[in-house]
Design an enzyme around this catalytic site. Structure first.
Site, PDB file in Angstrom:
ATOM      1  N   GLU A  63     -68.891 -61.213 118.513  1.00 47.31           N
ATOM      2  CA  GLU A  63     -68.607 -61.945 119.129  1.00 47.31           C
ATOM      3  C   GLU A  63     -68.307 -61.892 120.708  1.00 47.31           C
ATOM      4  OE1 GLU A  63     -68.403 -64.176 115.334  1.00 47.31           O
ATOM      5  OE2 GLU A  63     -68.061 -62.150 116.526  1.00 47.31           O
ATOM      6  N   LEU A 215     -63.198 -33.994  96.268  1.00 43.48           N
ATOM      7  CA  LEU A 215     -64.013 -35.670  95.956  1.00 43.48           C
ATOM      8  C   LEU A 215     -63.238 -36.389  97.692  1.00 43.48           C
ATOM      9  CD1 LEU A 215     -62.233 -37.631  92.627  1.00 43.48           C
ATOM     10  CD2 LEU A 215     -64.617 -36.332  93.705  1.00 43.48           C
ATOM     11  N   GLU A 305     -69.313 -40.635  90.828  1.00 42.86           N
ATOM     12  CA  GLU A 305     -69.472 -39.316  90.401  1.00 42.86           C
ATOM     13  C   GLU A 305     -69.740 -38.331  89.462  1.00 42.86           C
ATOM     14  OE1 GLU A 305     -68.809 -36.890  93.528  1.00 42.86           O
ATOM     15  OE2 GLU A 305     -69.000 -38.469  95.864  1.00 42.86           O
ATOM     16  N   SER A 308     -71.028 -37.571  83.052  1.00 44.29           N
ATOM     17  CA  SER A 308     -71.921 -38.981  82.014  1.00 44.29           C
ATOM     18  C   SER A 308     -71.222 -40.243  81.164  1.00 44.29           C
ATOM     19  CB  SER A 308     -72.797 -38.168  81.137  1.00 44.29           C
ATOM     20  OG  SER A 308     -71.842 -37.568  80.888  1.00 44.29           O
TER      21      SER A 308
END
Length: 421
Positions: A63, A215, A305, A308
């Site tokens: 704004e 990473l 990431e 599994s």
């Protein structure tokens, strides 16, 4: 939250101005955390006289930017803003004060602010000052734009994205554990863009032991903040010489472990400048607790990431909001080759998790599927505590088709040279 949304029938012009405000808000992607992305458009006599967006935390709100860019006197103008104006003192003064002081005639708000410091009070303040306030124009789009911000404040946990790359036969590595590289350089460049947009990147200790990743965001010309690196490691098996530790600045790494972790190694890691959060219990981390604690530390978004087992534990805890899955036209086979999700699954296809609002991207020959997990999807699956996580295991609807990001193409050669994870 504001419960008195206007029932005004918005005009086509209203919708066009709000869509423009949403376009402006999106320019702040990856730069505004912990603040939301916000855009604002000032209109007078059916003409846009000023525009602005929140560029970064600590800088002017949308704004105020619109007022500063106004080409004429703003008194009597209408302000279109994608999120309820703030009414509290933070790093910047309340936007409601500026709006009232400039004597606007109308404010159109896409959606109320979920932050308890605002939560409808900004709208009430403006109405009390005699300004007409209409709420709810393009609300769905505005909430999706700030999905991270809304998840953080409404669910009290980070917005969590699970990302994986797999072969055509659904493997994330060969039987030997080798996984570099499944996808092409364009796909991997896009992953760096995703890292640049989140507060933290998370992996399990098994991925540290197998891949030794950095990473970090490694894009040509990138000068933005690096995400926190979060390691789930219930037994604290992470090597002190891991790249994500030795090449990180103080405070950039958070290790989530359990009371089973060796106290001397906790002390060593803390002495290196890394944060270690110890959760009660054995090596199996409770990821509902983990997410709540990370939220308390101000982390609003996480890109997981893998591996599994960690992904499976997050699915079991039902804290996954979005999935980004890359598929490369490669086949590796192998009975024991890993798949994207371990230690979680359903027994019947009618209990499968369906992704919503799916977008399909192409990166050369690779395909990337992105989609959301609606809260109702979790009702298909019993919420049982996960039997295993990466912290305890040994190392080892049709959517819109979108062309690849042009930035990914430009970054192809640079990422190819720099990538180490």
């Amino acid at each position: 939250m504001d419960g008195s949304k206007s029932r005004t029938l918005f005009s086509n012009s209203d919708a066009a101005y709000m869509r423009r405000a949403l376009e402006l808000a999106a320019r702040g992607r990856g730069q505004t955390s912990p603040n939301p992305m916000v855009g604002a458009v000032l209109v007078k006599n059916d003409q846009i006289i000023g525009e602005g967006w929140h560029r970064a935390a600590g800088l002017s709100h949308a704004e105020i930017e619109a007022f500063a860019n106004a080409q004429e006197e703003v008194e009597g103008a209408t302000l279109y803003v994608t999120l309820e104006p703030c009414c509290h003192h933070g790093k910047t003064p309340p936007c409601t004060e500026a709006i009232i002081a400039r004597k606007l005639s109308r404010v159109v708000v896409a959606t109320a602010d979920p932050n308890p410091l605002v939560a409808g009070k900004g709208i009430e303040t403006l109405r009390a000052a005699g300004i007409r306030v209409d709420v709810g124009l393009c609300e769905t789009e505005a909430r999706r734009l700030n999905e991270v911000f809304f998840t953080y404040h409404e669910k009290k946990r980070p917005f969590l994205i699970c990302k994986w790359a797999m072969t055509l036969d659904g493997k994330i590595a060969t039987e030997s554990g080798h996984s570099r590289w499944i996808t092409n350089v364009l796909s991997r460049a896009y992953v760096h863009e995703l890292r640049a947009q989140v507060d933290a990147v998370m992996i399990g200790v098994g991925t540290v032991l197998t891949d030794n990743p950095l990473l970090t965001v490694r894009l040509e010309g990138y000068a933005g903040r690096q995400p926190y690196r979060i390691i789930a490691d219930g037994n604290l098996r992470i090597p002190l010489r891991a790249k994500c530790l030795t090449l990180a600045k103080q405070g950039e790494v958070i290790i989530c472990t359990s009371t089973m972790a060796p106290q001397d190694k906790i002390a060593e890691l803390r002495a290196m400048g890394h944060e270690v959060i110890v959760f009660p219990g054995k090596a199996l981390l409770d990821f509902t607790e983990v997410m709540a604690e990370l939220a308390r530390r101000g982390i609003q978004s996480i890109l997981c990431e893998g591996g599994s087992s960690l992904t499976g534990a997050l699915f079991q805890a039902q804290v996954v909001d979005k999935v980004i899955a890359f598929m490369a036209p490669k086949i590796v086979g192998g009975l024991n080759a890993k798949t994207p999700i371990a230690s979680w699954g359903v027994m019947h296809m009618d209990a499968a998790i369906d992704l919503h609002d799916v977008v399909i991207r192409r990166f050369g020959a690779d395909v990337c599927v992105e989609g959301y997990i609606a809260p109702a999807e979790w009702n298909k699956v019993p919420n049982k505590r996960h039997p295993a996580s990466s912290a305890s295991l040994p190392a080892a609807p049709q959517g819109e088709v979108v062309e690849p990001e042009s930035k990914a193409s430009r970054l192809k050669n640079e990422v190819s040279r720099k990538e180490q994870s």
